[in-house]
Design a protein around this motif. Sequence first.
Motif, short mmCIF file in Angstrom:
data_model
loop_
_atom_site.label_atom_id
_atom_site.label_comp_id
_atom_site.label_asym_id
_atom_site.label_seq_id
_atom_site.Cartn_x
_atom_site.Cartn_y
_atom_site.Cartn_z
N PRO A 55 0.85 -1.20 0.00
CA PRO A 55 0.00 0.00 0.00
C PRO A 55 0.88 1.24 0.00
O PRO A 55 1.99 1.21 0.53
N SER A 56 0.38 2.32 -0.59
CA SER A 56 1.17 3.56 -0.55
C SER A 56 0.24 4.75 -0.58
O SER A 56 -0.89 4.67 -1.09
N ASN A 95 -1.50 5.85 -3.60
CA ASN A 95 -0.99 4.85 -4.55
C ASN A 95 0.12 5.44 -5.43
O ASN A 95 0.14 5.25 -6.64
N ASP A 117 4.42 10.22 4.91
CA ASP A 117 3.59 9.13 4.38
C ASP A 117 4.34 8.32 3.33
O ASP A 117 4.12 7.12 3.17
N ARG A 166 -4.14 -8.44 -0.05
CA ARG A 166 -4.39 -7.26 0.79
C ARG A 166 -4.89 -6.10 -0.05
O ARG A 166 -4.39 -5.85 -1.13
N THR A 167 -5.88 -5.42 0.43
CA THR A 167 -6.40 -4.27 -0.31
C THR A 167 -7.02 -3.30 0.69
O THR A 167 -7.31 -3.68 1.82
N SER A 168 -7.20 -2.06 0.27
CA SER A 168 -7.90 -1.09 1.13
C SER A 168 -9.39 -1.31 0.96
O SER A 168 -9.91 -1.11 -0.14
N ARG A 172 -12.63 0.23 1.95
CA ARG A 172 -13.17 1.45 2.59
C ARG A 172 -14.68 1.38 2.74
O ARG A 172 -15.31 2.39 3.00
N LEU A 185 -5.23 6.89 -7.11
CA LEU A 185 -6.37 6.29 -6.41
C LEU A 185 -7.50 6.06 -7.39
O LEU A 185 -7.87 6.97 -8.13
N GLY A 237 -11.82 9.72 5.87
CA GLY A 237 -10.42 9.29 5.82
C GLY A 237 -9.69 9.78 4.59
O GLY A 237 -8.46 9.80 4.55
N LEU A 238 -10.42 10.16 3.57
CA LEU A 238 -9.79 10.75 2.39
C LEU A 238 -10.87 11.61 1.74
O LEU A 238 -11.61 11.17 0.86
N VAL A 293 -6.73 2.16 5.98
CA VAL A 293 -5.93 3.04 6.83
C VAL A 293 -6.20 4.49 6.47
O VAL A 293 -6.69 4.78 5.38
N MET A 294 -5.91 5.38 7.39
CA MET A 294 -5.98 6.80 7.05
C MET A 294 -4.88 7.56 7.78
O MET A 294 -4.54 7.26 8.92
N THR A 295 -4.32 8.50 7.04
CA THR A 295 -3.34 9.40 7.64
C THR A 295 -3.72 10.85 7.38
O THR A 295 -3.18 11.75 8.00
N GLN A 296 -4.63 11.05 6.42
CA GLN A 296 -4.97 12.43 6.00
C GLN A 296 -5.20 13.35 7.20
O GLN A 296 -4.59 14.42 7.28
C1 LIG Z 1 1.20 5.93 4.33
C2 LIG Z 1 -0.18 5.70 3.78
C3 LIG Z 1 -1.15 6.66 3.96
C4 LIG Z 1 -2.45 6.45 3.49
N1 LIG Z 1 -3.40 7.38 3.76
C5 LIG Z 1 -4.68 7.13 3.41
C6 LIG Z 1 -5.71 8.03 3.82
O1 LIG Z 1 -5.48 9.04 4.49
N2 LIG Z 1 -6.98 7.72 3.46
C7 LIG Z 1 -7.28 6.60 2.73
O2 LIG Z 1 -8.45 6.38 2.44
N3 LIG Z 1 -6.30 5.74 2.32
C8 LIG Z 1 -5.02 5.97 2.66
N4 LIG Z 1 -4.04 5.09 2.31
C9 LIG Z 1 -4.35 3.91 1.49
C10 LIG Z 1 -3.84 4.09 0.05
O3 LIG Z 1 -4.65 5.05 -0.62
C11 LIG Z 1 -3.85 2.74 -0.67
O4 LIG Z 1 -2.93 1.89 -0.04
C12 LIG Z 1 -3.49 2.86 -2.13
O5 LIG Z 1 -4.44 3.61 -2.83
C13 LIG Z 1 -3.36 1.48 -2.81
O6 LIG Z 1 -4.58 0.77 -2.71
P1 LIG Z 1 -4.65 -0.64 -1.98
O7 LIG Z 1 -4.31 -0.43 -0.53
O8 LIG Z 1 -6.05 -1.13 -2.18
O9 LIG Z 1 -3.62 -1.54 -2.62
C14 LIG Z 1 -2.75 5.27 2.77
C15 LIG Z 1 -1.76 4.30 2.58
C16 LIG Z 1 -0.49 4.50 3.08
C17 LIG Z 1 0.56 3.44 2.91
#
Ligand SMILES: Cc1cc2nc3c(=O)[nH]c(=O)nc-3n(C[C@H](O)[C@H](O)[C@H](O)COP(=O)(O)O)c2cc1C
Length: 297
Positions: free
Chosen positions: A9-10, A13, A45, A104-106, A108, A183, A197-198, A256-259
């Motif tokens: 994840p990044s 992305n 991040d 693994r995937t996000s 939401r 994204l 979260g975003l 996850v969220m960091t925003q």
């Molecule tokens: C350091 C970091 C910060 C992230 N911050 C957010 C965030 O604030 N809100 C969110 O919805 N997703 C966040 N993500 C998730 C990424 O958007 C997601 O990992 C990326 O789009 C790839 O999608 P995937 O996780 O489904 O592979 C974050 C991921 C990482 C590693």
Amino acid sequence: MQRAVRCAPSVHNTRPWSLEVHGHRAVLSRRTDQQLDRHDITGRDQLISCGAALTNLELAVREIGWAATAEPGDSPEVIGVIRGDDRAEPTDLERARYAAIARRTSDRRPFAPQPLTEEVRAHLRDAAGVPPVHAQWVHGQQKALLLARSLHFAARAYHDDREYQRELAMWTVAPGMTGDLGLRHEALGARGVPAVGLVTSTTHLPDESRLASWIAAESVLVLSAPGDRHRAAVRTGQAMQTAWLDATSAGLAASVMTQPLHLPEVAHALRRQLELSGEPMVIMRFGHPAEPEDPPD
Ligand SMILES: Cc1cc2nc3c(=O)[nH]c(=O)nc-3n(C[C@H](O)[C@H](O)[C@H](O)COP(=O)(O)O)c2cc1C
């Protein structure tokens, strides 16, 4: 190894890393050509993302039967060097984590109502809480309300920040478009906790009390670490990814969220209100995946 690293994840992305393999030595470096000037001013991040990629790299080296030895990098751009000099079979846990990398995937979406067991929560907390990273569940209505207030405050600030929204739009891949980075619009959360979260300019923001009840009903883990230092951020990424892979192996969903944490006033308030021992770095949410929704008639 390249495949495993790509699946990490990044932030937005952006995949802000590069991998070079020379003989038995794999070098993961940070790329700095894709800065997120509005979202990730300090680059923290991107370092967390590189930490997640480093975990995947180590697991890939273990999977092909080498004892992965970590070496420090010789420049600030080198995130980690993994050497595979001696043969060693991966453990069952490493195998399970490696197998989870591609799955693994996000997620939401709101999760199914069934809570996680205490045993699973303890495992995930320990997987993420590897020093210097500290992992702490958000317990009870009161803490959920405090977190909801901070998330709501941040969501409103980002919603109205035109420069921020311009950058986010540039990193959002519209429906029907293809792209390796960025994204996917349809993957963004429109309902429940991930809606804050975003936040995009079109996100409908829930009120604080609804947000608090959603937080209280989910399993929300806050990862904190000392200060904004390079090493702490990379270690946070490794810890986050390990817990995320274990959750995936167990059939759980996560995002996850960091925003919100990039606003200093939010980071400061959460540190005090949730009694964190360090800087809040990542908020993770875990749960049982919701059933796929029926397509509209
Ligand atoms: C350091 C970091 C910060 C992230 N911050 C957010 C965030 O604030 N809100 C969110 O919805 N997703 C966040 N993500 C998730 C990424 O958007 C997601 O990992 C990326 O789009 C790839 O999608 P995937 O996780 O489904 O592979 C974050 C991921 C990482 C590693």
